[in-house]
Design a protein around this motif. Structure first.
Motif, mmCIF file in Angstrom:
data_model
loop_
_atom_site.group_PDB
_atom_site.id
_atom_site.type_symbol
_atom_site.label_atom_id
_atom_site.label_comp_id
_atom_site.label_asym_id
_atom_site.label_seq_id
_atom_site.Cartn_x
_atom_site.Cartn_y
_atom_site.Cartn_z
ATOM 1 N N SER A 80 19.484 -9.892 -13.310
ATOM 2 C CA SER A 80 18.209 -10.251 -13.947
ATOM 3 C C SER A 80 17.667 -9.131 -14.839
ATOM 4 N N SER A 81 18.319 -7.980 -14.834
ATOM 5 C CA SER A 81 17.860 -6.846 -15.655
ATOM 6 C C SER A 81 18.623 -6.801 -16.973
ATOM 7 N N ASN A 82 17.919 -6.462 -18.071
ATOM 8 C CA ASN A 82 18.568 -6.293 -19.377
ATOM 9 C C ASN A 82 19.460 -5.060 -19.397
ATOM 10 N N PHE A 83 19.001 -3.982 -18.735
ATOM 11 C CA PHE A 83 19.773 -2.745 -18.731
ATOM 12 C C PHE A 83 19.748 -2.122 -17.341
ATOM 13 N N VAL A 84 20.817 -1.394 -17.042
ATOM 14 C CA VAL A 84 20.924 -0.671 -15.772
ATOM 15 C C VAL A 84 21.543 0.689 -16.083
ATOM 16 N N LEU A 85 20.866 1.775 -15.702
ATOM 17 C CA LEU A 85 21.413 3.109 -15.962
ATOM 18 C C LEU A 85 21.050 4.067 -14.842
ATOM 19 N N ALA A 86 21.820 5.147 -14.769
ATOM 20 C CA ALA A 86 21.466 6.288 -13.929
ATOM 21 C C ALA A 86 21.155 7.441 -14.869
ATOM 22 N N GLY A 87 20.046 8.136 -14.654
ATOM 23 C CA GLY A 87 19.686 9.189 -15.585
ATOM 24 C C GLY A 87 18.654 10.151 -15.029
ATOM 25 N N THR A 88 18.470 11.254 -15.766
ATOM 26 C CA THR A 88 17.503 12.283 -15.423
ATOM 27 C C THR A 88 16.298 12.167 -16.353
ATOM 28 N N VAL A 89 15.102 12.104 -15.803
ATOM 29 C CA VAL A 89 13.891 12.030 -16.625
ATOM 30 C C VAL A 89 13.631 13.416 -17.218
ATOM 31 N N ILE A 90 13.649 13.506 -18.561
ATOM 32 C CA ILE A 90 13.483 14.826 -19.191
ATOM 33 C C ILE A 90 12.112 15.009 -19.846
ATOM 34 N N THR A 91 11.450 13.917 -20.217
ATOM 35 C CA THR A 91 10.071 14.046 -20.721
ATOM 36 C C THR A 91 9.241 12.874 -20.206
ATOM 37 N N THR A 92 7.965 13.132 -19.940
ATOM 38 C CA THR A 92 7.014 12.079 -19.565
ATOM 39 C C THR A 92 5.714 12.334 -20.313
ATOM 40 N N ILE A 93 5.264 11.347 -21.081
ATOM 41 C CA ILE A 93 4.040 11.499 -21.874
ATOM 42 C C ILE A 93 3.097 10.338 -21.550
ATOM 43 N N PRO A 94 1.964 10.603 -20.857
ATOM 44 C CA PRO A 94 0.993 9.534 -20.591
ATOM 45 C C PRO A 94 0.298 9.124 -21.897
ATOM 46 N N ARG A 95 0.191 7.823 -22.115
ATOM 47 C CA ARG A 95 -0.555 7.300 -23.268
ATOM 48 C C ARG A 95 -1.371 6.124 -22.771
ATOM 49 N N GLY A 96 -2.684 6.308 -22.702
ATOM 50 C CA GLY A 96 -3.532 5.269 -22.138
ATOM 51 C C GLY A 96 -3.153 5.077 -20.675
ATOM 52 N N GLY A 97 -2.956 3.828 -20.300
ATOM 53 C CA GLY A 97 -2.574 3.552 -18.919
ATOM 54 C C GLY A 97 -1.077 3.509 -18.712
ATOM 55 N N SER A 98 -0.288 3.794 -19.771
ATOM 56 C CA SER A 98 1.169 3.704 -19.695
ATOM 57 C C SER A 98 1.803 5.093 -19.717
ATOM 58 N N LEU A 99 3.111 5.113 -19.524
ATOM 59 C CA LEU A 99 3.859 6.362 -19.539
ATOM 60 C C LEU A 99 5.085 6.192 -20.420
ATOM 61 N N HIS A 100 5.236 7.074 -21.418
ATOM 62 C CA HIS A 100 6.421 7.074 -22.273
ATOM 63 C C HIS A 100 7.363 8.155 -21.762
ATOM 64 N N ALA A 101 8.579 7.769 -21.425
ATOM 65 C CA ALA A 101 9.533 8.721 -20.846
ATOM 66 C C ALA A 101 10.843 8.706 -21.617
ATOM 67 N N THR A 102 11.519 9.866 -21.634
ATOM 68 C CA THR A 102 12.870 9.969 -22.177
ATOM 69 C C THR A 102 13.804 10.278 -21.019
ATOM 70 N N VAL A 103 14.901 9.519 -20.946
ATOM 71 C CA VAL A 103 15.843 9.650 -19.839
ATOM 72 C C VAL A 103 17.193 10.099 -20.387
ATOM 73 N N SER A 104 17.689 11.227 -19.887
ATOM 74 C CA SER A 104 19.031 11.689 -20.234
ATOM 75 C C SER A 104 20.031 10.906 -19.376
ATOM 76 N N ILE A 105 20.970 10.222 -20.025
ATOM 77 C CA ILE A 105 21.826 9.268 -19.319
ATOM 78 C C ILE A 105 22.967 9.977 -18.590
ATOM 79 N N ILE A 106 23.062 9.729 -17.282
ATOM 80 C CA ILE A 106 24.202 10.184 -16.486
ATOM 81 C C ILE A 106 25.328 9.161 -16.613
ATOM 82 N N ASN A 107 24.959 7.886 -16.474
ATOM 83 C CA ASN A 107 25.923 6.796 -16.633
ATOM 84 C C ASN A 107 25.167 5.532 -16.974
#
Length: 415
Positions: free
Chosen positions: A313-340
């Motif tokens: 049921s998911s569009n994407f599935v990944l394993a990764g390390t969160v390298i940045t997190t930026i709160p914007r309003g009530g949401s969070l924008h994150a960048t994930v370095s992909i392990i697999n």
């Protein structure tokens, strides 16, 4: 080292460079690490070309042709360490000199077609790592009129209120191999740009590594946000810019080609009458208002199901390390370095050196909770901008090596 057969064309190239540079040059040109180049035309080459280029180097060439013209760069020879994603040794070509948008990245012996800037400035940068090397590269730059470049080139500055853009040879035959096109659309400051692809057929690849179209919010600034990277035979969803500029890149490699595409654009006011409904590129549907999102984020955070039950049921599935997190309003924008990555869908994958990463939007910043520096298995949907969208009920858990076998099995599962 490459075989002796490579040296014959190298010698011819050096003779051509010497002849082109004028009678004052009596011996072969000496190529250094980077430089400032001005004028109607000239040559650049990797340090020590045609000898093997040095390891662990970063060389930058800044090219300027006369005002009112554009730079055309033709690679005469290229031989760098080969890698499908050009992660180790590569040449980057940029529009402009400072913070320019990257036109393309090249490695191996792939010799791209003519690269054309949208202004009178271009920057070329070569980076090598500590390992395998080759004979490097040699390229010629020249000045051209922006609107008189013939059919062998494509791209350019588009400033009319509406218009179209298309791949070379459209619609008579397939686009050629080894082509790079950059269209820079600029509307008046108080207007936005609507973009729609009418026909679309570009060589298919899961990561769009070979032939692709990339669309960016903004112009020739390297940190302009990429809206998406597209290939295959399904036209991208209609796009509306966030500002008054859009940049569209098309690149084909030297192998398979396809029909290509034609796209249309038009300018529109920033504020439309309330009766007008247009497709948007945000990760929320156009009808979504703030209140349902607030209500959604007030619900109790609860992960349901298992890895197996959430996979299909998911569009994407990944394993990764969160390298940045930026709160914007009530949401969070994150960048994930992909392990697999186990299931990609339309998720936009970004390449930076040897690392691949993806951007995700956690709709409710506290639910599920993502912490910088930790490893996660992330399952979610993908917005029209290619960004992962994590809802409170999306499946997310800490990634451990013991999960690897199960995830590999799921990767081969037919949904």
């Amino acid at each position: 080292m490459r075989g002796a057969g490579a040296w014959a064309p190298l010698c011819l190239l050096l003779v051509a460079a010497a002849q082109h540079s004028g009678p004052q040059l009596s011996e072969r040109p000496v190529f250094t690490c980077g430089g400032i180049l001005t004028g109607e035309s000239g040559f650049i080459g990797s340090e020590g070309f045609p000898g093997v280029y040095p390891p662990n180097s970063k060389c930058t060439w800044k090219i300027t042709v006369p005002e009112g013209k554009v730079v055309v760069l033709n690679f005469r020879f290229i031989d760098l360490e080969s890698d499908n994603l050009c992660r180790y040794d590569f040449v980057d070509v940029y529009n402009g000199h400072a913070n320019g948008q990257r036109i393309g990245r090249f490695c191996g012996t792939f010799r791209p077609g003519a690269l054309v800037s949208s202004s009178n400035k271009m920057m070329v940068q070569m980076i090598s790592d500590a390992n395998t090397a080759g004979n490097g590269f040699m390229a010629m730059f020249s000045a051209a009129e922006p609107n008189e470049r013939g059919d062998q080139y494509c791209g350019g500055l588009l400033e009319r209120p509406s218009g179209s853009f298309k791949t070379p040879n459209w619609p008579d035959r397939d686009y050629p191999a080894g082509v790079t096109c950059v269209w820079h659309i600029v509307a008046p400051k108080n207007q936005l740009i609507e973009l729609k692809f009418e026909k679309f057929d570009v060589e298919r690849d899961n990561y769009c590594r070979y032939d692709y179209v990339a669309v960016f919010n903004g112009g020739e600034i390297n940190d302009a946000e990429r809206i998406g990277k597209y290939c295959g035979d399904s036209p991208p969803a209609p796009i509306v810019s966030e500002r008054n500029e859009l940049l569209i890149q098309f690149l084909s490699d030297l192998s398979l080609t396809a029909d290509g595409f034609i796209g249309h654009y038009k300018f529109r006011p920033k504020k439309l009458p309330t009766t007008t409904a247009l497709p948007v590129t945000t990760t929320f549907p156009a009808t979504t208002s703030l209140k349902p999102t607030v209500a959604l984020c007030q619900q109790k955070c609860r992960r349901s199901g298992t890895l197996e039950s959430n996979y299909c049921s998911s569009n994407f599935v990944l394993a990764g390390t969160v390298i940045t997190t930026i709160p914007r309003g009530g949401s969070l924008h994150a960048t994930v370095s992909i392990i697999n990555i186990y299931k990609e869908g339309n998720l936009a994958i970004q390449q930076a050196g040897k690392n691949m990463s993806a951007k995700v939007l956690v709709v409710c910043k506290q639910c599920p909770l993502l912490r910088r520096g930790l490893n996660y298995i992330i399952m979610g949907q993908v917005g029209e901008d290619g960004r992962g969208k994590i809802m409170p009920n999306s499946f997310l858990m800490m990634f451990k090596t013991k999960n690897q076998k199960l995830l590999d099995a799921l990767k081969n599962k037919q949904c």
